[in-house]
Write a protein that holds these residues in place. Structure first.
Motif, mmCIF file in Angstrom:
data_model
loop_
_atom_site.group_PDB
_atom_site.id
_atom_site.type_symbol
_atom_site.label_atom_id
_atom_site.label_comp_id
_atom_site.label_asym_id
_atom_site.label_seq_id
_atom_site.Cartn_x
_atom_site.Cartn_y
_atom_site.Cartn_z
ATOM 1 N N GLU A 111 0.815 -1.220 0.000
ATOM 2 C CA GLU A 111 0.000 0.000 0.000
ATOM 3 C C GLU A 111 0.850 1.273 0.000
ATOM 4 O OE1 GLU A 111 -3.010 -0.208 -0.606
ATOM 5 O OE2 GLU A 111 -3.803 -2.075 0.230
ATOM 6 N N GLU A 112 0.218 2.359 -0.460
ATOM 7 C CA GLU A 112 0.838 3.672 -0.539
ATOM 8 C C GLU A 112 0.394 4.543 0.647
ATOM 9 O OE1 GLU A 112 2.970 4.522 -2.877
ATOM 10 O OE2 GLU A 112 2.609 3.167 -4.577
ATOM 11 N N HIS A 113 0.916 5.751 0.685
ATOM 12 C CA HIS A 113 0.615 6.729 1.732
ATOM 13 C C HIS A 113 -0.891 6.982 1.822
ATOM 14 C CE1 HIS A 113 1.725 9.932 4.468
ATOM 15 N NE2 HIS A 113 1.073 10.825 3.765
ATOM 16 N N VAL A 114 -1.428 6.951 3.015
ATOM 17 C CA VAL A 114 -2.848 7.172 3.369
ATOM 18 C C VAL A 114 -3.812 6.442 2.426
ATOM 19 C CG1 VAL A 114 -2.417 9.296 4.638
ATOM 20 C CG2 VAL A 114 -2.988 9.482 2.236
ATOM 21 N N PHE A 115 -3.470 5.235 2.052
ATOM 22 C CA PHE A 115 -4.315 4.428 1.166
ATOM 23 C C PHE A 115 -5.714 4.244 1.720
ATOM 24 C CE2 PHE A 115 -2.784 1.439 4.272
ATOM 25 C CZ PHE A 115 -3.827 0.547 4.433
ATOM 26 N N HIS A 116 -5.821 4.178 3.057
ATOM 27 C CA HIS A 116 -7.108 3.877 3.689
ATOM 28 C C HIS A 116 -8.132 4.983 3.477
ATOM 29 C CE1 HIS A 116 -4.682 6.159 6.518
ATOM 30 N NE2 HIS A 116 -5.780 6.535 7.132
ATOM 31 N N LEU A 117 -7.663 6.200 3.192
ATOM 32 C CA LEU A 117 -8.583 7.302 2.909
ATOM 33 C C LEU A 117 -9.113 7.231 1.482
ATOM 34 C CD1 LEU A 117 -6.691 10.294 4.573
ATOM 35 C CD2 LEU A 117 -8.562 8.935 5.535
ATOM 36 N N PHE A 118 -8.259 6.831 0.552
ATOM 37 C CA PHE A 118 -8.626 6.834 -0.857
ATOM 38 C C PHE A 118 -9.262 5.526 -1.314
ATOM 39 C CE2 PHE A 118 -5.250 10.021 -0.492
ATOM 40 C CZ PHE A 118 -5.869 11.107 -1.100
ATOM 41 N N ASN A 119 -8.998 4.458 -0.590
ATOM 42 C CA ASN A 119 -9.559 3.155 -0.952
ATOM 43 C C ASN A 119 -10.060 2.459 0.311
ATOM 44 O OD1 ASN A 119 -10.285 0.888 -2.408
ATOM 45 N ND2 ASN A 119 -8.186 0.187 -2.761
ATOM 46 N N PRO A 120 -11.097 3.025 0.947
ATOM 47 C CA PRO A 120 -11.497 2.576 2.287
ATOM 48 C C PRO A 120 -12.091 1.180 2.356
ATOM 49 C CG PRO A 120 -13.066 4.176 1.436
ATOM 50 C CD PRO A 120 -11.921 4.158 0.469
#
Length: 317
Positions: A287-296
């Motif tokens: 995963e990339e930086h702050v992935f959880h915001l963009f692909n929740p």
């Protein structure tokens, strides 16, 4: 020759550009959504003013099952965006915190602090501390906000944030350790892809083309800094790190994020500092930086959400 209206003096694309005439162009993070009742989770949200004279506010989240007879943990959340973009009212954070509040059954205060370059650091830190103290003012049944007075267990308070917000969460934890807050107990921190750095490169930082970008951004948002070993930016440079004012820390990192090694290093130096708490790292593979915001809804984001829910609901250490 380019005119002053088109000549760029600071280029932090894809986040921001600043022009010679002083114009600030934020390239992303400008969208906002209103507070509401979320149709998926049933979580209610509302916006409040904390210090309206300087623009400090917050968005509060309350689960549909909240019961005044059963007090809930409180999460104070600090949004990311390199200290220069985004807000507590962004759809990215609104959607994420609706999901987190519902999954963990917690009350959330999402802080809206002032941004650079209009307000250089330490403005974001000062604003966040004002918000934290405002939260604490409700602990004895005082204060004006019923969602806090009626529903929060002030002995189960957590700070969290992503990227720049993770940096803020750590530094607010340090202030709790040094200044104390009457009436509340800061149990833990969750630092997601926190914006930390240092003069001496570690791991994948050494050959990264983004190294100068990170360092220039820090100096841009904090012109009075001593550099990348500023204790605000490099926790390892803080001789008082052991005074971190909580007893549990969860560090979340992503395998493909430039800041990953700083997250692991944070755990290492925190343990070596003599701090008496427990720190763990959760790494999201691929995963990339702050992935959880963009692909929740991806597998790693769902796993992270469940891990946080568990972290917030452990018995107080």
């Amino acid at each position: 020759m380019a005119s002053s209206t088109t000549e760029i003096v600071h280029d932090f694309s894809p986040l921001m550009r600043v022009y010679k005439d002083g114009r600030v162009e934020r390239l992303t993070g400008n969208d906002v959504v209103p507070a509401s009742v979320d149709p998926i989770t049933g979580v209610q949200s509302k916006d409040i003013k904390i210090a309206s004279e300087i623009g400090i506010g917050a968005r509060l989240y309350l689960t549909k099952t909240a019961d005044p007879h059963h007090k809930l943990p409180l999460l104070v959340y600090f949004h990311g965006g390199g200290f220069i973009i985004e807000s507590a009212f962004s759809p990215l954070y609104h959607n994420y915190l609706n999901s987190l509040a519902a999954e963990a059954n917690i009350v959330v205060v999402s802080v809206n602090y002032r941004l650079a370059p209009e307000h250089h650091l330490p403005a974001a830190y000062d604003d966040s501390w004002v918000a934290v103290k405002w939260v604490a003012s409700h602990s004895g049944g005082d204060g004006q906000e019923p969602w806090l007075k009626d529903h929060v267990d002030f002995q189960r308070v957590f700070f969290s944030g992503d990227s720049a917000g993770g940096n803020i969460a750590h530094n607010m934890g340090m202030r709790v350790g040094s200044e104390k807050l009457d009436g509340i107990s800061l149990v833990g921190l969750v630092l997601a892809h926190a914006f930390f750095w240092g003069e001496k490169p570690i791991g994948n930082e050494t050959n990264s083309p983004k190294k100068s970008y990170v360092e220039n951004l820090w100096r841009f948002v904090n012109p009075s800094t001593v550099g990348s070993d500023d204790p605000l930016f490099n926790p390892a440079a803080n001789p008082k790190l052991s005074s971190l004012g909580c007893n549990r820390v969860l560090v979340c990192v992503a395998e493909k994020d430039l800041l990953k090694d700083r997250g692991w290093y944070y755990k290492e130096v925190l343990v070596k500092s003599g701090w008496k708490g427990k720190v763990e790292v959760m790494e999201a593979k691929g995963e990339e930086h702050v992935f959880h915001l963009f692909n929740p809804t991806c597998e790693n984001a769902v796993a992270k959400l469940k891990k946080l829910a568990s972290f917030f609901n452990q018995d107080k250490a």
